[in-house]
Design a protein around this motif. Structure first.
Motif, mmCIF file in Angstrom:
data_model
loop_
_atom_site.group_PDB
_atom_site.id
_atom_site.type_symbol
_atom_site.label_atom_id
_atom_site.label_comp_id
_atom_site.label_asym_id
_atom_site.label_seq_id
_atom_site.Cartn_x
_atom_site.Cartn_y
_atom_site.Cartn_z
ATOM 1 N N UNK A 47 0.839 -1.196 0.000
ATOM 2 C CA UNK A 47 0.000 0.000 0.000
ATOM 3 C C UNK A 47 0.879 1.252 0.000
ATOM 4 N N UNK A 48 0.435 2.258 -0.745
ATOM 5 C CA UNK A 48 1.201 3.490 -0.891
ATOM 6 C C UNK A 48 0.255 4.682 -0.814
ATOM 7 N N UNK A 49 0.821 5.852 -0.523
ATOM 8 C CA UNK A 49 0.047 7.082 -0.510
ATOM 9 C C UNK A 49 0.873 8.185 -1.172
ATOM 10 N N UNK A 50 0.224 8.927 -2.057
ATOM 11 C CA UNK A 50 0.823 10.117 -2.655
ATOM 12 C C UNK A 50 0.058 11.307 -2.100
ATOM 13 N N UNK A 51 0.768 12.270 -1.535
ATOM 14 C CA UNK A 51 0.160 13.498 -1.051
ATOM 15 C C UNK A 51 0.708 14.666 -1.858
ATOM 16 N N UNK A 52 -0.203 15.451 -2.420
ATOM 17 C CA UNK A 52 0.182 16.587 -3.247
ATOM 18 C C UNK A 52 -0.389 17.849 -2.614
ATOM 19 N N UNK A 53 0.440 18.874 -2.433
ATOM 20 C CA UNK A 53 0.002 20.147 -1.863
ATOM 21 C C UNK A 53 -0.701 20.959 -2.944
ATOM 22 N N UNK A 54 -2.016 21.087 -2.818
ATOM 23 C CA UNK A 54 -2.822 21.794 -3.819
ATOM 24 C C UNK A 54 -3.660 22.880 -3.152
ATOM 25 N N UNK A 55 -3.023 23.693 -2.321
ATOM 26 C CA UNK A 55 -3.738 24.744 -1.615
ATOM 27 C C UNK A 55 -4.417 25.681 -2.612
ATOM 28 N N UNK A 56 -5.668 26.002 -2.336
ATOM 29 C CA UNK A 56 -6.417 26.917 -3.187
ATOM 30 C C UNK A 56 -7.222 26.244 -4.275
ATOM 31 N N UNK A 57 -7.054 24.939 -4.466
ATOM 32 C CA UNK A 57 -7.807 24.218 -5.489
ATOM 33 C C UNK A 57 -9.030 23.552 -4.862
ATOM 34 N N UNK A 58 -10.142 23.584 -5.570
ATOM 35 C CA UNK A 58 -11.368 22.907 -5.157
ATOM 36 C C UNK A 58 -11.382 21.521 -5.797
ATOM 37 N N UNK A 59 -12.158 20.589 -5.236
ATOM 38 C CA UNK A 59 -12.198 19.234 -5.820
ATOM 39 C C UNK A 59 -12.605 19.206 -7.284
ATOM 40 N N UNK A 60 -13.486 20.113 -7.709
ATOM 41 C CA UNK A 60 -13.910 20.099 -9.108
ATOM 42 C C UNK A 60 -12.873 20.709 -10.047
ATOM 43 N N UNK A 61 -11.792 21.272 -9.501
ATOM 44 C CA UNK A 61 -10.713 21.817 -10.327
ATOM 45 C C UNK A 61 -9.558 20.827 -10.481
ATOM 46 N N UNK A 62 -9.674 19.658 -9.855
ATOM 47 C CA UNK A 62 -8.634 18.628 -9.903
ATOM 48 C C UNK A 62 -9.149 17.408 -10.666
ATOM 49 N N UNK A 63 -8.258 16.806 -11.459
ATOM 50 C CA UNK A 63 -8.602 15.621 -12.230
ATOM 51 C C UNK A 63 -7.525 14.571 -12.027
ATOM 52 N N UNK A 64 -7.951 13.323 -11.754
ATOM 53 C CA UNK A 64 -7.037 12.187 -11.667
ATOM 54 C C UNK A 64 -7.391 11.226 -12.782
ATOM 55 N N UNK A 65 -6.366 10.762 -13.506
ATOM 56 C CA UNK A 65 -6.590 9.826 -14.602
ATOM 57 C C UNK A 65 -5.478 8.790 -14.612
ATOM 58 N N UNK A 66 -5.853 7.526 -14.755
ATOM 59 C CA UNK A 66 -4.875 6.442 -14.864
ATOM 60 C C UNK A 66 -5.026 5.834 -16.240
ATOM 61 N N UNK A 67 -3.925 5.785 -16.979
ATOM 62 C CA UNK A 67 -3.931 5.190 -18.317
ATOM 63 C C UNK A 67 -2.582 4.524 -18.544
ATOM 64 N N UNK A 68 -2.627 3.227 -18.803
ATOM 65 C CA UNK A 68 -1.419 2.448 -19.095
ATOM 66 C C UNK A 68 -0.318 2.664 -18.050
ATOM 67 N N UNK A 69 -0.659 2.444 -16.779
ATOM 68 C CA UNK A 69 0.282 2.551 -15.660
ATOM 69 C C UNK A 69 0.831 3.958 -15.457
ATOM 70 N N UNK A 70 0.151 4.972 -15.939
ATOM 71 C CA UNK A 70 0.566 6.354 -15.744
ATOM 72 C C UNK A 70 -0.562 7.106 -15.054
ATOM 73 N N UNK A 118 -7.591 19.820 3.891
ATOM 74 C CA UNK A 118 -6.637 20.829 4.355
ATOM 75 C C UNK A 118 -5.579 21.167 3.309
ATOM 76 N N UNK A 119 -5.964 21.245 2.056
ATOM 77 C CA UNK A 119 -5.039 21.626 0.999
ATOM 78 C C UNK A 119 -4.133 20.512 0.511
ATOM 79 N N UNK A 120 -4.324 19.285 1.015
ATOM 80 C CA UNK A 120 -3.525 18.136 0.578
ATOM 81 C C UNK A 120 -4.420 17.147 -0.150
#
Length: 155
Positions: A47-70, A118-120
Motif C-alpha cells: 500500500x502506498x500514498x501520494x500526497x500533493x500540496x494543492x492549496x487553493x484548489x477545489x475538488x472540481x478543479x482537480x482531475x485524476x486519470x490512470x492510463x497504461x500505468x501512468x 486541508x489543501x492536501x
C-alpha cells in the motif's frame, strides 16, 4: 544538468527497453519545476500514498486519470469570481496556476481512493497481484502406499 545516453543499454540488453524508457522519463522529469510539491510514502506491504500540496484548489478543479500505468494529476483553476476581481493584493504568494503531475505506476498498482483535506490531495494506491501471480504452496505426494495385510492368493 547532465543528460544520459541510454543507447548502449538498448544495444546490449534485450527485453529491458521499458526499463530504459523509465530511466529516460525520470531524467526528463527531474528537470521539470517542482510545483506542486508532493510526498510518496508506503503505508503497508503493498500500500502506498501520494500526497500533493494543492492549496487553493477545489475538488472540481482537480482531475485524476490512470492510463497504461501512468497516473496523471491535473489542476485547472477556474476563473476567479467577481469578488476576486475587486481585490487588491499587497503580496500574492499562493501559486494558483495550472499544473500537471505524472507518476509512473508499477504493474498491478491501482488507485483506491483520493481525498482533498486541508489543501492536501491524498491518493491511496494498492498493489493487487492476480491469483495466478501470487505464491502458492504445492503439496508433495508420497507416491504409492503399501498396505500391510492379506496377500493375494495365486490361482
Amino acid at each position: 544538468m547532465r543528460t544520459y545516453d541510454f543507447t548502449p543499454l538498448y544495444r546490449s540488453a534485450v527485453g529491458f527497453d521499458r526499463l530504459a524508457g523509465l530511466l529516460e522519463s525520470a531524467a526528463r522529469s527531474s528537470q521539470e519545476n517542482g510545483w506542486p510539491p508532493y510526498n510518496i510514502e508506503t503505508t503497508g506491504e503493498n500500500a502506498y500514498r501520494i500526497e500533493i500540496a494543492v492549496a487553493g484548489f477545489k475538488p472540481d478543479e482537480l482531475t485524476l486519470e490512470v492510463k497504461e500505468n501512468l497516473l496523471t494529476v491535473t489542476g485547472r483553476k477556474t476563473a476567479n469570481d467577481d469578488a476576486g476581481a475587486e481585490r487588491t493584493y499587497l503580496h500574492r504568494g499562493l501559486a494558483e496556476r495550472d499544473f500537471e503531475r505524472r507518476f509512473q505506476l508499477a504493474d498491478y498498482v491501482v488507485v483506491k481512493t483520493a481525498d482533498l483535506n486541508n489543501g492536501l490531495l491524498s491518493i491511496e494506491l494498492v498493489r493487487e497481484l492476480p491469483e495466478a501471480l501470487k505464491p502458492r504452496r504445492i503439496e508433495i505426494g508420497g507416491g504409492s502406499k503399501l498396505i500391510e495385510g492379506k496377500k493375494a492368493k495365486a490361482a
